[in-house]
Design a protein around this motif. Structure first.
Motif, PDB file in Angstrom:
ATOM      1  N   ILE A 137      10.675  32.291  67.682  1.00 30.19           N
ATOM      2  CA  ILE A 137      11.465  31.749  68.796  1.00 30.19           C
ATOM      3  C   ILE A 137      12.441  32.807  69.313  1.00 30.19           C
ATOM      4  O   ILE A 137      12.593  33.005  70.511  1.00 30.19           O
ATOM      5  CB  ILE A 137      12.205  30.470  68.342  1.00 30.19           C
ATOM      6  CG1 ILE A 137      11.182  29.369  68.088  1.00 30.19           C
ATOM      7  CG2 ILE A 137      13.239  30.039  69.363  1.00 30.19           C
ATOM      8  CD1 ILE A 137      11.731  28.195  67.301  1.00 30.19           C
ATOM      9  N   GLY A 168      11.955  30.233  76.132  1.00 33.05           N
ATOM     10  CA  GLY A 168      13.122  29.360  76.281  1.00 33.05           C
ATOM     11  C   GLY A 168      13.980  29.716  77.475  1.00 33.05           C
ATOM     12  O   GLY A 168      14.912  28.987  77.816  1.00 33.05           O
ATOM     13  N   SER A 177      21.855  27.434  76.599  1.00 35.41           N
ATOM     14  CA  SER A 177      21.000  27.157  77.752  1.00 35.41           C
ATOM     15  C   SER A 177      21.799  27.156  79.052  1.00 35.41           C
ATOM     16  O   SER A 177      21.322  27.616  80.076  1.00 35.41           O
ATOM     17  CB  SER A 177      20.274  25.826  77.573  1.00 35.41           C
ATOM     18  OG  SER A 177      21.205  24.780  77.514  1.00 35.41           O
ATOM     19  N   PHE A 198      17.030  24.479  73.448  1.00 35.44           N
ATOM     20  CA  PHE A 198      16.004  24.408  72.393  1.00 35.44           C
ATOM     21  C   PHE A 198      15.941  22.990  71.848  1.00 35.44           C
ATOM     22  O   PHE A 198      16.981  22.345  71.670  1.00 35.44           O
ATOM     23  CB  PHE A 198      16.364  25.348  71.236  1.00 35.44           C
ATOM     24  CG  PHE A 198      16.279  26.804  71.603  1.00 35.44           C
ATOM     25  CD1 PHE A 198      15.083  27.374  72.034  1.00 35.44           C
ATOM     26  CD2 PHE A 198      17.398  27.621  71.514  1.00 35.44           C
ATOM     27  CE1 PHE A 198      15.015  28.718  72.357  1.00 35.44           C
ATOM     28  CE2 PHE A 198      17.336  28.964  71.843  1.00 35.44           C
ATOM     29  CZ  PHE A 198      16.134  29.507  72.269  1.00 35.44           C
ATOM     30  N   ASN A 199      14.717  22.522  71.556  1.00 36.91           N
ATOM     31  CA  ASN A 199      14.678  21.234  70.867  1.00 36.91           C
ATOM     32  C   ASN A 199      15.197  21.438  69.450  1.00 36.91           C
ATOM     33  O   ASN A 199      15.278  22.572  68.964  1.00 36.91           O
ATOM     34  CB  ASN A 199      13.262  20.630  70.892  1.00 36.91           C
ATOM     35  CG  ASN A 199      12.282  21.471  70.085  1.00 36.91           C
ATOM     36  OD1 ASN A 199      12.550  21.822  68.947  1.00 36.91           O
ATOM     37  ND2 ASN A 199      11.139  21.785  70.681  1.00 36.91           N
ATOM     38  N   ASP A 228      13.217  23.449  66.948  1.00 33.47           N
ATOM     39  CA  ASP A 228      13.251  24.889  67.206  1.00 33.47           C
ATOM     40  C   ASP A 228      14.631  25.466  66.883  1.00 33.47           C
ATOM     41  O   ASP A 228      14.753  26.577  66.360  1.00 33.47           O
ATOM     42  CB  ASP A 228      12.905  25.179  68.675  1.00 33.47           C
ATOM     43  CG  ASP A 228      11.425  25.070  68.945  1.00 33.47           C
ATOM     44  OD1 ASP A 228      10.673  24.890  67.954  1.00 33.47           O
ATOM     45  OD2 ASP A 228      11.017  25.137  70.116  1.00 33.47           O
ATOM     46  N   LEU A 229      15.656  24.674  67.207  1.00 34.38           N
ATOM     47  CA  LEU A 229      17.009  25.142  66.925  1.00 34.38           C
ATOM     48  C   LEU A 229      17.217  25.296  65.422  1.00 34.38           C
ATOM     49  O   LEU A 229      17.779  26.298  64.950  1.00 34.38           O
ATOM     50  CB  LEU A 229      18.030  24.168  67.509  1.00 34.38           C
ATOM     51  CG  LEU A 229      19.504  24.580  67.399  1.00 34.38           C
ATOM     52  CD1 LEU A 229      19.761  25.913  68.092  1.00 34.38           C
ATOM     53  CD2 LEU A 229      20.407  23.506  68.004  1.00 34.38           C
TER      54      LEU A 229
END
Lengths: 436, 682, 398
Positions: B434, B440, B506, B515-516, B519-520
């Protein structure tokens, strides 16, 4: 016999007059008494330096004068901020400013005003060298400064590279003019002269034999005492102890206790006014009642204020007579007080003279650094120059070797009198014919 | 039996009751705790997110993590049968049989290998070990290491001289190039290069070498970004030119066209000083390549490989077919290979005036003139190599542990070669993907990696375009071991990495969906656990300080100044910068606030490997460590130093440069405690 | 014997020994590489003998045996394209077939018959260029200016100052490349920059045997560096042992030189130069020669030297070129050739002396550009001289 005395006195007077008019260089470099000439008792040196003045053989005299100047710049380098001798630097600056202002009132340089380019010599690592480069970039025609020995040395090496005439009015380090730089003059008599006068006074006149020294652990203290020690040793009185102190130190008892154990019959202090006054206080607090002698920087209001009554009878030297009955000096002092609200000190007075010499040299030689230098160093134009500090007698290194003064505190203030001529001791001196 | 039953019922009942009683407050506490940690109110309450995957050491860490190969750079034998793969993380050189598509040998090489090259006869191979400061010489016949050549610090790209008698090693950390005499194995000389030099390439005629730089030259604030391309004369082995790559950085690798007319270098064009709101305008980071004419007075042209509305982040390697017709560029940030028609490039640059080319260097649509295709790859494609016949392109899929084999005719991936790494993707590995991927960011302009290359920092100052645009510019900070030194941001407003990389990220940076949480979690796990410091081989390889550093350490820890006065506690270096991280994690004002900054205190930064992070201070205006004090803290506002001599300032700085990774100081502290306990017991 | 070999214990022992031996042999040959991170470097770059051989190899010194005499002088001044007539330094860049001249108003480069000037606008730290040296290894040009130090490499100037680096002071009087180190004598002390570790080590009165941080010039050879310390004589620094020693005028007095050959002639030294095992030292009071054992002093009254005021000197092989304020001298310590320009004329003469005995005078038409000599460099058959009024180039006559 009486006739002989008259003849001798006459000769002495004529020599003195001749000396006073500044036309005759002494036989020995730097006014060194015969018996103090290095190794002279044993053999001649292979090479004697500083007898003949240096010439500058470089180019530059041919450069035309600029025609589009709005101001004629003169550099100033001194300790103005961040130094323990900033007060001395401020006096030096004020003396310079006064000279510039007076010159500008008289039309500056052919109607163009003089401008002082002021530089503080206290800064990061070797600041003086960088300040000289800035002065060169600014296009100064000559510069005046400084007081601190290290700063002055660093700066004159740069001035040699940059070829800018310099007059020093505040650094009495004898080695300053022993660098053979044909761009540098000094108008304040050096510590060599002070040492001879003090040694003569302490050992010959006052008959002391066991003298202790406490000195500043900086170049001013180190070089001053170097000459003092050499002189006293040559006449048979090596120092019995030499203690040092740091700038801003306030407790000198450890050093003084060590001195006390040696039972000296006199103490010589070599340092700035504040520390010298505190040392004097602590000498007396420790029950030491010996006569105390000091270096030239004690001739100040600050010393008298801190030392108070203890200052009484302290003896030192002074490069000129601030109390001289000289109308020029009186006028200077009056103008100075009027302009700056304080009495001028030795640094102000010498800076005033030095700046006036620079101004006069620029006016006479024109806007060309080499020609200004030539005029300053010709040993004619300014030889015997009568300033507010007295006459100027340059030797072959353009060091002012005029007689200096003794200063003694009497009734809470300094009294000045000419330092007596160095008393020659024939039992010591024996000229040799050996050597080259 | 009944008794037991009722007993069980009773026990379960009591437990249930306890749960009913305890759960609500526990849940409330957990919710508050997670809310604080993540700075959001809807992050799933999953204890494992933080308390399992962020374990750095110990058994659990070993169980949940895995050792990957991470193929980085490649070399291929002339017959195309043997592919040599630098496996960056396993410290091995993998020998791959391209026909069988299998790893046939694993040669243990040095710490963090970077590049592999082969000599003309393919008798010897050379592998640069970036974290070991040397090159291993490999006997390719026996696949064994036979010699070690010492280099400067951080050798990356390497190249043999045209006569094969010397090897050039690009020292990426000391910014120079070692020229090593292969007959003696000794370094002959070292040539100064640009900032963070990396790639090196010999011109086909064997007369000149080009060396890239990743970081921009250190310049006064506000000056444009310029990166150096160093040109070495092969005959004299001296630097003969330093070409400016204006407005570009991250120049990684080099390829020449076979006729030697052009050199291609992938690059990024950052607009770091314009507010990051420009991301939305499609103008923050653009990605492309330099096309450098090699004729005398040849032009340095920059052409983008991006498209309007779609960017191809982090171009890394470039390869040109033997016929000079096609070029391939790997885009590590978007898992793509760009296929470029070289004749179109030649035609375009020959017909376009230089001033128009300068205009086109920012033109997002220009790539349509020369772009043939984008080929999809596995995660994070890095090194490329073409077979000598030009038929196949091999791609090191860095975070896939795989080699892609692409047909240069069909421009399709025709095969993949599994290098044999772990099949499972750990959470931290996913986080690394990621961090390295630009998906992203708005229109995939850049990845976290772009500003944090090697998970470090890119040496640039950015305008983060918070509510007051143009204010509070920020010097990029390294991610190395960043997890241990909260809070985050220069103003310390983010208490956790979750917050730092969450919604704020973001809105300020990626200008895209946040990030969801999965993913975070992965990203945080990687940042906390997976980013090591390179060893400080230059200034402190063994932990034993030299005399100058020891004197500097004493100054760092001093309590009395040179005048004998006690230094107020707040003005002692050690107060705010204590080991092991050399930060007390508190806020301070060191007089560095600019007129363009909001009034704030700064989070005391950690100093580990500080030598590797110029420029300095939050505004990045101190280009060297010296300038922190000589220019930006003249009044003792950043520690008491004004009584220093220049020698002492130099000593302090040499000590600062010697500061290593935190683990060293933690271990030293443990050892000291054990020793003290022993002395006490004794 | 057979029984011995049939003994199982013996056979196994032998097998173990063979395996162990092979293992040891194998280990010793395979040079296990993986623990290399912390191991000591194989090639120690500070090996001065290697540095020395490389320096000599790069600068073979084609000056002919005996004392060279140069003529066919050609002068360059502002009229020819120099930015200033005041020239502080000259260095021949043989590798690039050009000559670099440091002037008060910029760096002048003579190449292909043309002068090109570089100034602050091009990236120099200051326009006053005081000293120039070229690294024989890298070809990088190091430039000491009145406002910092520059590295000129690949056409780009990189600036080092006392503010952005560990350099002692911005007024760089002299720069000298020695191996990977660049040595500087500055207004705030001497120092060297290790181009590989990027570390500055500086020497002042705090850590070297000098009373004050006044350094003016330096040179190096055979692992030693000699710093001309203004007022401190010569400070010798051994790069191998990291030890200092100083050479000062033994008589201890500034105003005399008691004995002619007892040591350095004066503590105010202005330059040092080392070649062929001889250290030459200049001052504003004469010149000294030191062969590691014996000292020899030279003054204008006892030798053929142009004058006692020496700005700079540079030794090449067995001779030294001495930049005086009244002409340029060249000597091997016995024979002297001194170049002197006549006043108000472009002509002059070369005065050849044995000791202080005149041998002959060679008329020169034209002569050197000016008698105030500040810098000099010799390479092959040419001599370049920086003077107070332009720079000049002479060709070898003998």
């Amino acid at each position: 016999m009486k006739n002989l005395r008259v003849i001798f006195t006459g000769l002495l007077v004529s020599v003195s007059i001749s000396m006073a008019s500044g036309q005759q260089l002494p036989v020995n470099y730097g006014n060194i008494p015969d018996e103090l000439v290095a190794f002279d008792k044993y053999q001649k040196a292979y090479k004697y330096h500083f007898i003949e003045p240096m010439e500058f053989y470089g180019a530059g005299r041919e450069l035309p004068f600029p025609t589009d100047l709005k101001e004629v710049r003169i550099g100033f380098l001194g300790p103005l901020e961040g130094s323990i001798i900033s007060n001395l630097g401020q006096q030096m600056l004020q003396g310079s400013v006064l000279a510039i202002e007076e010159a500008n009132k008289k039309g500056g340089y052919k109607g163009i005003p003089f401008k002082l380019m002021i530089h503080n010599d206290v800064g990061l690592w070797g600041a003086a060298a960088n300040e000289l480069v800035k002065m060169d970039d600014e296009g100064v025609w000559a510069w005046l400064g400084s007081i601190d020995d290290i700063v002055s040395h660093v700066a004159i090496r740069a001035t040699l590279k940059l070829e800018i005439p310099n007059i020093n009015t505040g650094d009495p380090d004898p080695t300053f003019t022993e660098t053979n730089i044909p761009w540098v003059l000094r108008t304040i008599p050096d510590d060599r002269q002070s040492s001879y006068a003090l040694v003569d006074k302490i050992f010959v006149k006052d008959k002391h034999t066991r003298v202790a020294v406490i000195r500043a652990n900086n170049r001013y203290g180190r070089v001053g005492i170097l000459h003092f020690n050499r002189t006293s040793t040559r006449i048979g009185y090596p120092l019995i102890i030499e203690e040092r102190f740091m700038d801003n130190e306030t407790d000198f008892r450890p050093q003084l206790n060590r001195i006390k154990k040696t039972s000296p019959d006199a103490i010589q202090i070599w340092g700035n006014a504040k520390e010298s006054a505190l040392i004097l206080q602590q000498i007396r607090e420790l029950g030491m009642n010996q006569p105390v002698y000091a270096s030239d920087r004690v001739v100040s209001k600050e010393f008298l204020e801190i030392a108070g009554s203890l200052a009484e009878n302290i003896i030192t030297t002074c490069q000129y007579n601030p109390e001289a009955n000289d109308p020029k000096l009186k006028a200077f002092k009056a103008n100075y007080v009027k302009r700056f609200g304080q009495e001028p000190d030795v640094f102000a007075a010498h800076a005033y003279d030095g700046m006036n010499i620079i101004i006069e040299a620029i006016r006479k030689a024109g806007l060309n650094r080499v020609l200004i230098r030539d005029l300053l160093t010709d040993l004619k134009t300014f030889q015997g120059y009568q300033g507010v500090t007295g006459p100027i007698h340059f030797d072959g290194t353009w060091n002012n070797i005029r007689p200096i003064f003794m200063a003694q505190v009497k009734n809470g203030k300094f009294e000045f009198y000419p330092a007596p001529a160095y008393q020659k001791d024939n039992t010591i001196y024996k000229k040799t014919s050996m050597g080259y | 039996m009944k008794k037991i039953y009722w007993k069980l019922v009773l026990i379960i009942g009591v437990i249930g009751l306890l749960i009913i009683l305890i759960y609500p407050p526990f849940h409330r506490w957990a919710r508050a705790h997670v809310n604080y940690q993540t700075a959001v109110e809807d992050h799933p309450l999953n204890c494992l997110s933080c308390h399992l995957y962020t374990q750095k050491t110990g058994l659990i860490s070993k169980l949940i993590n895995a050792d990957y190969y991470s193929p980085f750079n490649l070399a291929l034998s002339n017959d195309g049968k043997r592919l040599y793969v630098v496996a960056e993380e396993s410290n091995t050189l993998l020998v791959v049989d391209t026909e069988k598509r299998k790893v046939t040998n694993k040669i243990k090489v040095g710490y963090r290998p970077h590049t592999v090259i082969l000599d003309k006869d393919e008798k010897y191979g050379y592998v640069s070990n970036q974290w070991e400061d040397n090159i291993y010489v490999i006997d390719l016949g026996n696949n064994i290491v036979i010699d070690t050549l010492d280099t400067g610090n951080g050798p990356a790209g390497i190249a043999l001289s045209s006569d094969g008698k010397f090897i050039y090693a690009v020292n990426s950390y000391t910014n120079d190039i070692s020229v090593i005499d292969l007959s003696s194995g000794r370094e002959w000389k070292r040539l100064a290069a640009g900032n963070n030099p990396t790639g090196i390439g010999m011109s086909p005629d064997g007369r000149r070498l080009l060396v890239t730089s990743r970081r921009a030259n250190l310049v006064p604030y506000g000056d444009p970004v310029v990166c150096e391309l160093t040109v070495i004369d092969e005959d004299t082995k001296m630097v003969i030119d330093r070409q400016d790559m204006n407005s570009a950085y991250m120049l990684e690798n080099i390829a020449f066209t076979p006729d030697g007319e052009l050199a291609l270098i992938p690059l990024i064009r950052p607009k770091n000083l314009v507010p990051s709101i420009q991301v939305e305008k499609g103008f923050m980071m653009t990605n492309g390549m330099a096309v450098i004419e090699q004729k005398p007075d040849g032009r340095v042209i920059q052409l983008l490989l991006d498209e309007p509305n779609e960017y191809f982040a982090d171009p890394f390697d470039v390869a040109i077919t033997p016929d000079g017709k096609r070029a391939f560029v790997s885009h590590a940030g978007v898992n793509r290979i760009s296929v470029i028609d070289m004749d179109s490039i030649r035609s375009f640059i020959s017909h376009t005036p230089t001033e128009m080319l300068e205009y086109y260097s920012n033109h997002l649509g220009i790539s349509s003139k020369y772009l043939v295709k984008r080929i999809v790859t596995g995660a994070n494609p890095k090194g490329l190599v073409l077979s000598s016949d030009g038929r196949y392109l091999y791609v090191a899929e860095h975070l896939e542990d795989r080699i892609a084999v692409i047909s240069t005719e069909s421009l399709e991936t025709v095969n993949t070669i599994d290098l044999g790494g772990p099949k499972r993707i750990t959470v931290a590995r996913q986080g690394r993907r990621i961090l390295n991927n630009a998906s992203g960011t708005f229109q995939t302009q850049y990845a976290c990696y772009t500003c944090h290359p090697d998970a470090h920092e890119d040496g640039l100052v950015y305008n983060m375009a918070s509510k007051d645009m143009g204010r509070n510019l920020a010097n990029t900070q390294s991610l190395r071991d960043i997890g241990d030194t909260p809070p985050f941001k220069w103003n310390g407003k983010n208490q956790t990495i979750y917050k730092q990389d969450g919604m704020r990220f973001s809105t300020v940076l990626t200008r895209n969906e946040a990030f969801n949480y999965k993913d975070l979690d992965a990203l945080v796990a990687y940042i906390v656990t997976g980013i090591p410091y390179p060893p400080n081989l230059l200034y402190n390889p063994t932990g034993e300080l030299n005399a100058m550093q020891l004197r500097g350490k004493a100054l760092f820890e001093r309590t009395i100044d040179n005048h004998g006065n006690e230094i107020p506690e707040k003005q002692r270096c050690i107060t705010c910068h204590p080991p092991p991280y050399f930060t007390n994690k508190n806020f301070e004002d060191v007089g560095s606030l600019l007129a363009s900054d909001d009034s704030m205190l700064f989070d005391t930064p950690h100093l580990n490997n500080i030598y590797a992070s110029p420029p300095y201070l939050h505004h990045g205006r101190a280009l060297t460590l010296e300038e922190i004090w000589t220019v930006y803290a003249e009044e003792d506002t950043h520690g008491a130093v004004n009584d220093f001599t220049k020698i002492e300032l130099n000593e302090l700085i040499e000590y600062l440069k010697s500061i290593r990774e935190p683990e060293y100081y933690i271990n030293e502290s443990k050892k000291n405690k054990v020793l003290q306990a022993k002395i006490k017991n004794h | 014997m057979k029984r011995i070999f049939s003994n199982k214990l013996f056979r196994y022992s032998l097998l173990v020994l063979i395996i162990a031996g092979a293992g040891v042999l194998g280990l010793s040959k395979s040079r296990k590489p993986n623990s290399g991170a912390m191991k000591p470097k194989k090639a120690e770059m500070a090996d001065f003998s290697t540095i020395e051989s490389r320096e000599k190899e790069a600068r073979p010194g084609n000056i002919s045996e005996g004392i060279p005499i140069y003529g066919n002088w050609k002068t360059f001044t502002e009229k020819d394209g120099l930015p200033s007539d005041k020239c502080y330094a000259v260095r021949i860049d043989k590798e690039r077939n050009r000559v670099l001249v440091g002037t008060h108003h910029g760096l002048a480069v003579y190449q292909d018959g043309k002068w090109t000037t570089y100034t602050k606008e091009d990236g120099l730290a200051h326009n006053g260029i005081v000293s120039i040296d070229i690294s024989v290894l890298t070809g990088d040009v190091w430039i000491g200016t009145l406002g910092g130090l520059n590295r000129w490499s690949g056409g780009k100037f990189e600036t080092f100052t006392q503010f952005n680096s560990g350099m002692p002071n911005d007024l760089v009087y002299n720069v000298f490349c020695y191996g990977k180190d660049v040595w500087c004598a500055t207004g705030g002390g001497a120092g060297h920059y290790d181009t590989q570790t990027r570390q500055w080590e500086i020497f002042t009165e705090m850590n070297a045997p000098m009373h004050e941080p006044w350094t003016y010039a330096l040179s190096a050879g055979d692992g030693k560096v000699w710093i001309a310390a203004w007022g401190g004589g010569v400070i010798e620094y051994n790069t191998v042992t990291k030890q200092f020693r100083d050479y000062v005028d033994p008589d201890g007095f500034m105003e005399i030189d008691l004995q002619p050959d007892d040591g350095v002639v004066h503590d105010i030294t202005t330059a040092t130069s080392y070649s062929d095992g001889i250290l030459w030292i200049s001052s504003y009071f004469g010149m000294s020669r030191y062969d590691g054992k014996n000292w020899k002093g030279y003054f204008d009254h006892d030798s053929g030297i142009a004058s006692n005021f020496i700005n700079f000197l540079r030794a090449e092989r067995n001779v030294v070129f001495v930049c005086c304020d009244e002409g340029l001298s060249c000597t091997d310590g016995t024979t002297w050739v001194t170049y002197h320009k006549f006043d108000n004329s472009t002509d002059g003469k070369a005065i050849v002396k044995e000791g202080n005995t005149l041998i002959k005078e060679v008329p020169l038409s034209p002569s050197i550009s000016h008698n105030f000599i500040i810098g000099v460099d010799a390479e092959d058959d040419v001599l370049w001289v920086a003077t107070s009024k332009g720079v000049c180039r002479g060709e070898l006559l003998n």
